[in-house]
Design an enzyme around this catalytic site. Structure first.
Site, short mmCIF file in Angstrom:
data_model
loop_
_atom_site.label_atom_id
_atom_site.label_comp_id
_atom_site.label_asym_id
_atom_site.label_seq_id
_atom_site.Cartn_x
_atom_site.Cartn_y
_atom_site.Cartn_z
N HIS A 47 -17.01 -2.00 6.18
CA HIS A 47 -17.15 -1.36 7.49
C HIS A 47 -18.64 -1.20 7.77
O HIS A 47 -19.46 -1.26 6.84
CB HIS A 47 -16.50 0.02 7.49
CG HIS A 47 -15.03 -0.01 7.23
ND1 HIS A 47 -14.11 -0.44 8.16
CD2 HIS A 47 -14.30 0.35 6.13
CE1 HIS A 47 -12.90 -0.36 7.65
NE2 HIS A 47 -12.98 0.10 6.43
N HIS A 68 0.90 -1.16 0.00
CA HIS A 68 0.00 0.00 0.00
C HIS A 68 0.93 1.20 0.00
O HIS A 68 1.55 1.53 1.02
CB HIS A 68 -0.90 -0.01 1.24
CG HIS A 68 -1.77 1.20 1.34
ND1 HIS A 68 -3.14 1.14 1.44
CD2 HIS A 68 -1.48 2.53 1.33
CE1 HIS A 68 -3.64 2.36 1.51
NE2 HIS A 68 -2.65 3.23 1.44
N HIS A 101 -3.63 -0.92 -5.57
CA HIS A 101 -4.49 0.26 -5.82
C HIS A 101 -3.76 1.55 -6.19
O HIS A 101 -3.87 2.54 -5.48
CB HIS A 101 -5.44 0.50 -4.66
CG HIS A 101 -4.80 0.48 -3.28
ND1 HIS A 101 -3.66 1.15 -2.97
CD2 HIS A 101 -5.20 -0.15 -2.15
CE1 HIS A 101 -3.37 0.94 -1.71
NE2 HIS A 101 -4.27 0.15 -1.20
N ASP A 113 -10.34 -4.35 -3.81
CA ASP A 113 -10.03 -3.77 -2.49
C ASP A 113 -11.31 -3.70 -1.65
O ASP A 113 -11.61 -2.68 -1.04
CB ASP A 113 -9.36 -2.39 -2.61
CG ASP A 113 -8.72 -1.97 -1.28
OD1 ASP A 113 -8.79 -2.75 -0.30
OD2 ASP A 113 -8.15 -0.86 -1.22
O1 DOR Z 1 -9.59 2.00 1.92
C1 DOR Z 1 -8.90 1.23 2.57
N1 DOR Z 1 -9.46 0.30 3.38
N2 DOR Z 1 -7.59 1.31 2.46
C2 DOR Z 1 -6.77 0.58 3.27
O2 DOR Z 1 -5.60 0.67 3.13
C3 DOR Z 1 -7.32 -0.29 4.33
C4 DOR Z 1 -8.68 -0.73 3.95
C5 DOR Z 1 -9.40 -1.40 5.11
O3 DOR Z 1 -8.88 -2.37 5.65
O4 DOR Z 1 -10.49 -0.96 5.45
ZN ZN Z 2 -6.92 -2.87 0.91
ZN ZN Z 3 -4.41 -0.38 0.81
#
Ligand code: DOR
Ligand code: ZN
Ligand code: ZN
Length: 448
Positions: free
Chosen positions: A314, A181, A237, A310
């Site tokens: 959440h 990342h 990404h 990706d």
């Molecule tokens: O948008 C993201 N979500 N970028 C990250 O690097 C971590 C990831 C997450 O684990 O939620």
């Molecule tokens: Zn990620």
């Molecule tokens: Zn990431």
């Protein structure tokens, strides 16, 4: 001989062509692809009625969570989302609680996953504090290492060049890639601290902190260190014009590097981010239009090796914190990526060949997933049937993911995965999960 399954009336993507054929499957592998008359006898026969058959997608960037983050997603909900989205293999990111960065953590994760997964799952590990343990982690089955440069997650001090260099040297001997990342922690922190002091807590402030510069600085630093070893760095990404340019320039010098971008970086701009709000907040963030144009150009030129979702689930509450600095970043993507890409095929911006290359063949190659990513005799029978004509609106409330929102909610798409097969077993049919948990396989790296 009687095989397990034959599929007739398929239009399958074989050797860069779409051909009318039948497919015989036995013991989870492709047994024969050819004319219907040449098929062996089968226990079960299925008529695919001219559906387009593609290799199942391999999503190399997925946060399946589970364990202490199971309230966001777990192995069942995440792999059901993958199945619904036409994805038959996912690679799981290590920023879990606890972080996947030891043999014990990896073993425990595999054990929990085993009973719950519908599609195949391979695991990343973060770097352990003691780099000598890296070999044990790979022997245990991790497919690659992941290195977060935006914040301290794994066991290595990411601010120390010497530590990173030693880690790269060790990993180059193990012959697994390091997925990174690439956003520079120091650059992010400095900007963030200043913005916080000045009481800037909104999306504009987040965009300022997560600048193109933060990506470019991290990419440059990683390239400088990696060039001193033979490690394979895979850039996750990539989101900016100059981030991509820096990588492409070094690719030309013959360095072993690959890169990825995501559907949200290709399809969304800051305009959508501003309109949708923190729900669409990701790290790196979605960008201005000139970056998006550069990414599409990178796809067209073949500079971008793979696409990934990706998928970063959440809860809605976590996405709606008052201060942008408290918002959990990430959006779901398992159920939207393929329909979005198929829609672009209809619009003429992508071809089926592009999708298969970017989401099946290349991820299999980069992550050493032997016998996957292709419709070929002897390969694992992980594949999907796509209804290329199906028009519908993305409806996040119907997701299998625990995340019931999406920046693409309501988007009109054309083209839908209607059947997903893992090891020759039908696991998703017309949007319904039809097989039981545990039908996926834990992918371990081939023995060292
Ligand atoms: O948008 C993201 N979500 N970028 C990250 O690097 C971590 C990831 C997450 O684990 O939620
Ligand atoms: Zn990620
Ligand atoms: Zn990431």
């Amino acid at each position: 001989m009687i095989v397990d399954l034959t599929l007739n009336n398929a239009k399958a993507y074989i050797d860069n062509e779409i051909v009318d054929c039948s497919i015989a499957i036995n013991e989870g592998k492709f047994f024969k692809i050819g004319k219907e008359a040449s098929m062996p006898k089968a226990e079960t026969k299925m008529n695919l009625r001219k559906l387009l058959v593609l290799p199942g997608l391999i999503d190399a960037h997925v946060h399946l969570r589970d364990e202490e983050k199971a309230y966001k997603e777990d192995f069942y909900s995440g792999t059901a989302a993958a199945a619904a989205g036409g994805i038959t293999t996912v690679l799981d990111m290590p920023n879990n609680t606890p972080v996947t960065m030891s043999v014990e953590a990896l073993r425990r994760r595999m054990k929990i996953a085993e009973r719950k997964i519908l599609v195949n799952v391979g695991f990343y590990s973060e770097f352990p504090e003691n780099i000598q343990e890296a070999e044990e982690i790979i022997k245990e089955g991790a497919v690659a290492f992941k290195l977060f440069m935006a914040e301290q997650i794994g066991g290595l001090n990411i601010d120390d060049d010497h530590t990173l260099l030693e880690a790269f040297k060790t990993v180059s001997k193990l012959k697994v890639p390091v997925a990174v990342h690439a956003e520079d922690r120091t650059t992010l922190k400095k900007a963030e601290d200043k913005l916080k002091r000045e009481n800037h807590n909104d999306i504009e402030a987040f965009l300022k902190a997560h600048s193109e510069k933060a990506e470019v600085i991290a990419v440059r630093r990683l390239l400088r260190l990696a060039a001193q070893t033979s490690v394979h760095i895979h850039f996750c990404h990539i989101s900016t014009k100059n981030g991509l340019k820096t990588i492409v320039d070094r690719k030309r010098s013959g360095m072993k590097i690959t890169c990825e971008t995501t559907a949200h970086h290709l399809f969304l701009s800051v305009d959508e981010l501003r309109r949708i709000g923190t729900l669409a907040l990701t790290m790196p963030p979605i960008r201005e239009k000139h970056h998006i144009a550069a990414l599409w150009n990178g796809i067209e030129k073949g500079w971008i090796d793979i696409l990934a979702s990706d998928h970063a689930p959440h809860t809605l509450k976590e996405k709606k914190a008052n201060s942008v600095w408290d918002v959990k970043v990430g959006v779901p993507g398992l159920e939207t990526t393929l329909p979005l890409l198929l829609t672009e095929v209809k619009r003429g911006r992508l071809s089926i060949t592009d999708i298969v290359r970017l989401m099946s063949e290349k991820p299999a190659e980069i992550f050493g997933l032997k016998g996957r990513g292709c419709l070929k005799n002897g390969y694992n029978a992980d594949f999907i049937a796509v209804d290329f004509k199906r028009k519908y609106n993305i409806d996040a409330s119907n997701f299998y993911s625990k995340t019931k929102y999406s920046p693409f909610d309501g988007w009109n798409v054309e083209g839908k995965p209607v059947k997903t097969f893992v090891h020759g077993q039908l696991i998703m049919d017309e949007g319904e999960i039809v097989d039981k948990a545990g039908s996926g396989e834990i992918i371990r790296r081939v023995k060292l």
